[in-house]
Write an enzyme that holds these catalytic residues in place. Sequence first.
Site, PDB file in Angstrom:
ATOM      1  N   GLY A 180       0.875  -1.169   0.000  1.00 58.32           N
ATOM      2  CA  GLY A 180       0.000   0.000   0.000  1.00 58.32           C
ATOM      3  C   GLY A 180       0.905   1.209   0.000  1.00 58.32           C
ATOM      4  CD  GLU A 181       2.937   5.742   0.144  1.00 56.74           C
ATOM      5  OE1 GLU A 181       3.074   5.404  -1.046  1.00 56.74           O
ATOM      6  OE2 GLU A 181       3.906   6.035   0.861  1.00 56.74           O
ATOM      7  CB  SER A 182       5.375   2.711   4.054  1.00 54.41           C
ATOM      8  OG  SER A 182       6.101   3.670   3.323  1.00 54.41           O
TER       9      SER A 182
ATOM     10  CB  CYS B  37       5.413  -3.720  -1.243  1.00 52.30           C
ATOM     11  SG  CYS B  37       5.972  -2.417  -2.362  1.00 52.30           S
TER      12      CYS B  37
ATOM     13  NE  ARG C 219       7.731   5.874   1.046  1.00 54.34           N
ATOM     14  CZ  ARG C 219       7.478   7.106   0.687  1.00 54.34           C
ATOM     15  NH1 ARG C 219       8.380   8.046   0.809  1.00 54.34           N
ATOM     16  NH2 ARG C 219       6.303   7.407   0.217  1.00 54.34           N
TER      17      ARG C 219
ATOM     18  CB  ILE D 117       3.726  -1.951  -7.514  1.00 56.05           C
ATOM     19  CG1 ILE D 117       3.244  -3.150  -8.347  1.00 56.05           C
ATOM     20  CG2 ILE D 117       2.958  -0.683  -7.894  1.00 56.05           C
ATOM     21  CD1 ILE D 117       1.871  -3.654  -7.947  1.00 56.05           C
ATOM     22  NE  ARG D 118       5.305   5.415  -5.940  1.00 55.91           N
ATOM     23  CZ  ARG D 118       4.742   6.060  -4.919  1.00 55.91           C
ATOM     24  NH1 ARG D 118       3.520   5.768  -4.549  1.00 55.91           N
ATOM     25  NH2 ARG D 118       5.394   6.992  -4.283  1.00 55.91           N
TER      26      ARG D 118
ATOM     27  CG  HIS E 216       2.897  -6.315  -4.237  1.00 62.51           C
ATOM     28  ND1 HIS E 216       2.230  -5.768  -3.169  1.00 62.51           N
ATOM     29  CD2 HIS E 216       3.661  -5.335  -4.747  1.00 62.51           C
ATOM     30  CE1 HIS E 216       2.575  -4.506  -3.039  1.00 62.51           C
ATOM     31  NE2 HIS E 216       3.444  -4.223  -3.975  1.00 62.51           N
TER      32      HIS E 216
ATOM     33  CD  GLU F 285       0.244  -8.844  -2.112  1.00 58.75           C
ATOM     34  OE1 GLU F 285       1.291  -9.514  -1.958  1.00 58.75           O
ATOM     35  OE2 GLU F 285       0.249  -7.608  -2.232  1.00 58.75           O
TER      36      GLU F 285
HETATM   37  N1  GLN Z   1       6.020   3.079  -2.388  1.00 57.24           N
HETATM   38  C1  GLN Z   1       5.155   2.575  -1.383  1.00 57.24           C
HETATM   39  C2  GLN Z   1       5.541   3.073   0.001  1.00 57.24           C
HETATM   40  O1  GLN Z   1       6.406   3.841   0.155  1.00 57.24           O
HETATM   41  C3  GLN Z   1       5.115   1.064  -1.384  1.00 57.24           C
HETATM   42  C4  GLN Z   1       4.409   0.557  -2.618  1.00 57.24           C
HETATM   43  C5  GLN Z   1       3.708  -0.742  -2.452  1.00 57.24           C
HETATM   44  O2  GLN Z   1       3.450  -1.219  -1.344  1.00 57.24           O
HETATM   45  N2  GLN Z   1       3.309  -1.304  -3.552  1.00 57.24           N
HETATM   46  O3  GLN Z   1       4.965   2.676   0.962  1.00 57.24           O
END
Ligand code: GLN
Length: 211
Positions: free
Chosen positions: A50-52, A82, A111, A140-141, A185, A187
């Site tokens: 997700g987004e940390s 991630c 990150r 993904i990112r 990921h 999942e």
């Molecule tokens: N770039 C996201 C973060 O900094 C991580 C991306 C992801 O979980 N797919 O949290």
Amino acid sequence: MNARPTIGVLALQGNVREHTAALERAGATAAPVRTPDELARVDGLVLPGGESTTMSRLLVTFGLLESVRQRLAAGMPAYGSCAGMILLARTVLDGRPDQEQLGGLDVVVRRNAFGRQVDSFEADLAVDGTGDEPIRAVFIRAPWVEKVGEDVDVLARVPHTAEAGDAADRIVAVRQGRVLATAFHPELTGDDRMHRLLVGIAEEDVDLEER
Ligand code: GLN
């Protein structure tokens, strides 16, 4: 027969549904975790992608930050994918200054190391402890791990392929005791092997408690 462990999925944001399904397929009872009470009832925890920075903020808002830290310090089995890997890391590079860490993994992660969202990247990875077949890894990112402490096992590195470029050899899966983390990921591709690894770790604890 092993007892079926209950594994929580931190359900504040991110790929909660996919992890829940993977855990059930891997032999656990999955439960969403949004409160300290819900956390107290699980034998292990998945921290989803997700987004940390958002998850860090929500952990504070939901009053979960200290309780998750305490469970991890007490040896709770956990798996971060991630953004989850970022949360578990001791130190984050290129994070936000107010981003909180849960601890659990003695690693330094960078990150968004692979580039931006549009630059998502896939590779077949050999991951220690998951058998001979490679895991199709979707990044993904994603972060990567720049440094590991001496108690950390490296489970996978990016292979040397044309697409990998500068990412070749970067550490993208680690284990420290009962804590697992991947920059990718599993999942999202229906590969349950990382979840099976976590469920296996949690089963050992549940069996010991019942003895
Ligand atoms: N770039 C996201 C973060 O900094 C991580 C991306 C992801 O979980 N797919 O949290």
